[in-house]
Motif scaffolding. Structure first.
Motif, short mmCIF file in Angstrom:
data_model
loop_
_atom_site.label_atom_id
_atom_site.label_comp_id
_atom_site.label_asym_id
_atom_site.label_seq_id
_atom_site.Cartn_x
_atom_site.Cartn_y
_atom_site.Cartn_z
N ALA A 183 2.14 11.26 5.38
CA ALA A 183 3.56 10.91 5.28
C ALA A 183 3.88 10.36 3.89
CB ALA A 183 3.93 9.90 6.36
N ASP A 184 2.99 9.51 3.36
CA ASP A 184 3.16 9.03 1.98
C ASP A 184 3.21 10.20 1.01
OD1 ASP A 184 3.03 6.46 2.95
OD2 ASP A 184 0.97 6.11 2.29
N LEU A 185 2.32 11.14 1.19
CA LEU A 185 2.24 12.31 0.31
C LEU A 185 3.51 13.15 0.39
CD1 LEU A 185 0.44 14.21 -1.50
CD2 LEU A 185 -0.19 15.33 0.63
N VAL A 186 3.96 13.45 1.58
CA VAL A 186 5.15 14.30 1.75
C VAL A 186 6.40 13.63 1.21
CG1 VAL A 186 6.66 15.34 3.49
CG2 VAL A 186 4.19 15.62 3.66
N ILE A 187 6.58 12.35 1.52
CA ILE A 187 7.76 11.63 1.03
C ILE A 187 7.73 11.52 -0.49
CG2 ILE A 187 8.95 9.41 1.05
CD1 ILE A 187 7.98 9.13 3.98
N GLY A 188 6.56 11.18 -1.05
CA GLY A 188 6.45 11.07 -2.50
C GLY A 188 6.67 12.39 -3.21
N CYS A 189 6.10 13.47 -2.69
CA CYS A 189 6.30 14.78 -3.30
C CYS A 189 7.76 15.22 -3.19
CB CYS A 189 5.39 15.82 -2.66
SG CYS A 189 3.67 15.66 -3.18
N ALA A 190 8.40 14.93 -2.07
CA ALA A 190 9.82 15.29 -1.93
C ALA A 190 10.68 14.52 -2.92
CB ALA A 190 10.28 15.02 -0.49
N VAL A 218 0.83 -1.21 0.00
CA VAL A 218 0.00 0.00 0.00
C VAL A 218 0.86 1.26 0.00
CG1 VAL A 218 -1.77 1.28 1.26
CG2 VAL A 218 -1.88 -1.21 1.16
N HIS A 219 1.73 1.38 0.97
CA HIS A 219 2.42 2.66 1.17
C HIS A 219 3.58 2.88 0.20
CE1 HIS A 219 -0.15 3.44 4.50
NE2 HIS A 219 0.18 2.29 5.04
N LEU A 220 4.37 1.87 -0.08
CA LEU A 220 5.45 2.03 -1.05
C LEU A 220 4.92 2.38 -2.45
CD1 LEU A 220 8.49 1.99 -1.44
CD2 LEU A 220 8.31 -0.45 -1.95
N PRO A 221 3.88 1.68 -2.95
CA PRO A 221 3.31 2.11 -4.24
C PRO A 221 2.73 3.53 -4.19
CG PRO A 221 2.63 -0.12 -3.77
CD PRO A 221 3.31 0.39 -2.54
N ALA A 222 2.16 3.92 -3.06
CA ALA A 222 1.62 5.29 -2.94
C ALA A 222 2.74 6.31 -3.02
CB ALA A 222 0.84 5.44 -1.64
N VAL A 223 3.84 6.06 -2.34
CA VAL A 223 4.98 6.99 -2.38
C VAL A 223 5.53 7.09 -3.81
CG1 VAL A 223 7.38 7.29 -1.64
CG2 VAL A 223 5.62 6.76 0.03
N ALA A 281 5.54 10.35 -6.24
CA ALA A 281 6.82 10.82 -6.78
C ALA A 281 6.77 10.94 -8.29
CB ALA A 281 7.94 9.87 -6.36
N LEU A 282 6.25 9.93 -8.97
CA LEU A 282 6.18 9.98 -10.43
C LEU A 282 5.18 11.03 -10.92
CD1 LEU A 282 6.44 6.19 -11.28
CD2 LEU A 282 8.17 7.97 -11.59
N GLY A 283 4.08 11.21 -10.20
CA GLY A 283 3.12 12.25 -10.59
C GLY A 283 3.69 13.65 -10.42
N THR A 284 4.42 13.86 -9.34
CA THR A 284 5.06 15.15 -9.12
C THR A 284 6.14 15.41 -10.16
OG1 THR A 284 4.64 14.96 -6.76
CG2 THR A 284 6.30 16.55 -7.41
N TRP A 285 6.90 14.39 -10.48
CA TRP A 285 7.94 14.51 -11.50
C TRP A 285 7.33 14.80 -12.87
CZ3 TRP A 285 9.80 10.58 -15.14
CH2 TRP A 285 10.95 10.98 -15.81
#
Length: 153
Positions: A135-142, A72-77, A81-85
């Motif tokens: 936390a998933d959102l912040v880590i992925g966006c970073a 769940v969480h690793l795919p969300a991160v 990340a890919l969406g932000t990129w």
């Protein structure tokens, strides 16, 4: 009449056409669209893939801590990340050169998707669930922001 004007078909006294710059808000729309669509498609793809590969045969894998993190969480991160990129890759100058506008172009799609996830009627919101999703959102966006910065170099 010069040879350049004769070849291009331009009238010798024609003035160059200057295209007006798009409003700043309109310059953000392509990056928001690409980022939002990327995040939504990747969320659906990862959910279907994890269910087909693991969840259908062993639904208890989602209840363990390690299974929950991996499925769940690793795919969300990675999705954030890919969406932000992707949003950063589409964002163009001159709006890209302003740091605040570039951050808005990168982070708004992920924030909107997360807010929509919180508003869904099926969302069982607990304090811990909201904190983990954030936390998933912040880590992925970073991570997506770092990927965008590395791509720009």
């Amino acid at each position: 009449m010069s040879d350049d004007n004769r070849r291009s078909g331009a009238h010798p006294t024609a003035q160059p056409v200057i295209q007006p710059a798009a409003p700043r808000f309109v310059q953000l729309l392509p990056s928001w669209g690409v980022g939002g669509v990327t995040i939504l498609v990747l969320f659906v793809a990862t959910a279907l893939l994890s269910w087909e590969l693991v969840g259908k045969d062993r639904p208890e894998a989602y209840t363990s801590v390690s299974g929950n993190i991996l499925l769940v969480h690793l795919p969300a991160v990675l999705t954030y990340a890919l969406g932000t990129w992707a949003a950063g890759a589409v964002h163009r100058a001159p709006s890209r050169d302003a740091s605040l506008r570039h951050c808005v172009a990168l982070f708004v799609p992920a924030l909107v998707v997360q807010a929509l996830g919180f508003l869904l009627p099926a969302a069982n919101l607990t304090v811990l669930g909201v904190l983990i999703a954030l936390a998933d959102l912040v880590i992925g966006c970073a991570l997506g922001f770092l990927l965008d910065r590395l791509r720009r170099r």
